[in-house]
Design an enzyme around this catalytic site. Structure first.
Site, PDB file in Angstrom:
ATOM      1  CB  CYS A  67      -4.624  -2.044   4.121  1.00 37.46           C
ATOM      2  SG  CYS A  67      -3.754  -2.318   5.696  1.00 37.46           S
TER       3      CYS A  67
ATOM      4  CD  GLU B 187      -2.569   0.948   2.826  1.00 36.24           C
ATOM      5  OE1 GLU B 187      -2.207   0.058   3.640  1.00 36.24           O
ATOM      6  OE2 GLU B 187      -3.535   1.707   3.031  1.00 36.24           O
TER       7      GLU B 187
ATOM      8  CE  LYS C 244      -7.201   1.120   3.609  1.00 36.52           C
ATOM      9  NZ  LYS C 244      -5.949   1.453   4.371  1.00 36.52           N
TER      10      LYS C 244
END
Lengths: 273, 273
Positions: free
Chosen positions: A150, A46, A117
């Site tokens: 994540c 990330e 995200k």
């Protein structure tokens, strides 16, 4: 089935906050190492272009780049040169000026997908805008590859979305901050990823980072999981290394776990979404 | 909060198929042992009254009983005598004559909840009707206890339902058939339960069975997990024993995992159910 065995790598590397050119060198070197080892699907962490712990929005804004910016362009060129699929995270400045914690899937020099995200972690909420689009699932020569980032992975609803979208392999750039855990226990981040893989019979490759950043330590828990949720790569917590595994992605197309059970078909869609 | 520390037990015992009175003796003895050890919430395996591997529907029909039948009545009396909450599985003959793989939550001699397994495993599909109702969540003196059964736990949508229903502890009678797994790896059933606990910050007590039955071996993986998904009880795979742990169930009411993150509030309900 047009999928078979493929070598997958996760490049668990250190990054330096705000050091764009240095991070480009680090990520390029790591990708070449993984490619030399035979990997044809290579995952970076990330925010691999920038590092993670921005002091404030101004610092992030100065680092963020458009999807056709220098970091993604360099990685895209690398994907063409090496003939590998690359998945990597970067700070995206959208056309609207908003900043997203994003990842791209690159193949043959092209951006095949860009993902933002959707579930933001801690101070990210003050820095980034959340994405609103489903995790993409991209048809590649090696199978269908899904992408999320994540904390997204801790929402089984979101993982299920990728599985129902047909992902054979879920590529997940992560930066897992280190928390205390009981002795001899595996980090909970890995345990949750294992469950996500086995509950969907979908391989998952999590690429974590290493290297202390502004006082933050990381799990360094990169792992490549098979469709049963067991590690197919060596887990070397905290170490800078390339996690590598040969995965038979055709196994992800078979959701059966007994003569009459199928992890997706057994969902009680009459009772929930 | 009206919840605090409570001792929870899972009675990992052998059962004998079709031996109703023997199973009653076995379960009663195990519950007394757990109570003597201080447990106030005691979980028995799935189908604890009957055993699991029915040869055919006729054998199951002969063993099944109504919710006010002898097994549940005996356990209910025990819950009153010992002042403990009991959760146990049995083969239920419904008022409509249908047979369900059910579990009850008993307290003070009363049936506080009856749950019918919604996700059926393998040959269960030819033997039982599936339930259609949500996992119950019951307010007890020790906190709110949810109930589901075995394969149900592998559907994160279902586990989320119990967490959103307010369960502090999810009690899960199971019969986990043994499958091969890599050396040194924890059984995937336990890994999935760990993830379910940590993704919802909800304690989970899985009570498995032991003892080979008609050639079938079991994981014997009873485990009591805290809200971080780590085992609070000793895991003694395959052994007949009482898994015991002291749980602080008030911790299940706090879903925060960082200054700005909350595992339930962070769900993107704008994007999924």
């Amino acid at each position: 089935l047009l999928v078979s065995s493929v070598a997958v790598a996760c490049c668990q590397i250190p990054l330096r906050i705000g050091d764009a050119s240095g991070n480009r060198v680090r990520t390029e070197r790591a990708v070449r190492t993984a490619s030399d080892a035979g990997a044809r699907v290579i995952v970076l962490p990330e925010l691999a272009a920038t590092g993670y712990l921005f002091a404030n929005p101004a610092e992030l804004h100065a680092c963020a780049e458009a999807t056709d910016g220098p970091a993604v362009s360099a990685w895209a060129a690398l994907s063409a040169e090496l003939g590998a699929v690359l998945v990597a995270g970067f700070a995206e400045r959208g056309p609207d000026g908003r900043i997203y914690n994003s990842a791209v899937l690159l193949e043959g020099g092209e951006i095949r997908a860009r993902y933002r995200k959707a579930h933001l972690w801690d101070r990210e909420k003050a820095l980034f805008d959340p994405g609103d689009a489903d995790p993409p699932v991209v048809e590649t020569p090696h199978g269908r590859i899904g992408v999320m980032i994540c904390y997204d992975l801790e929402f089984p609803e979101w993982v299920r979305r990728a599985a129902l979208g047909g992902a054979d392999l879920l590529a997940v750039p992560v930066n897992w901050p280190r928390f205390p855990r009981p002795r001899r226990e595996r980090p909970a981040e890995i345990v949750r990823a294992q469950a996500a893989a086995s509950e969907n019979r979908m391989a998952i490759a999590c690429c974590d980072r290493t290297g202390r950043e502004r006082g933050q330590e990381w799990v360094g828990g990169s792992v490549i999981l098979d469709q049963d949720g067991y590690p197919a790569s060596a887990v070397r917590l905290g170490a800078a290394h390339t996690a590598l595994a040969e995965l038979d992605l055709s196994a992800s197309r078979d959701k059966r776990i007994s003569a009459t059970n199928d992890v997706l078909a057994d969902r009680r869609t009459d009772l929930y979404g």
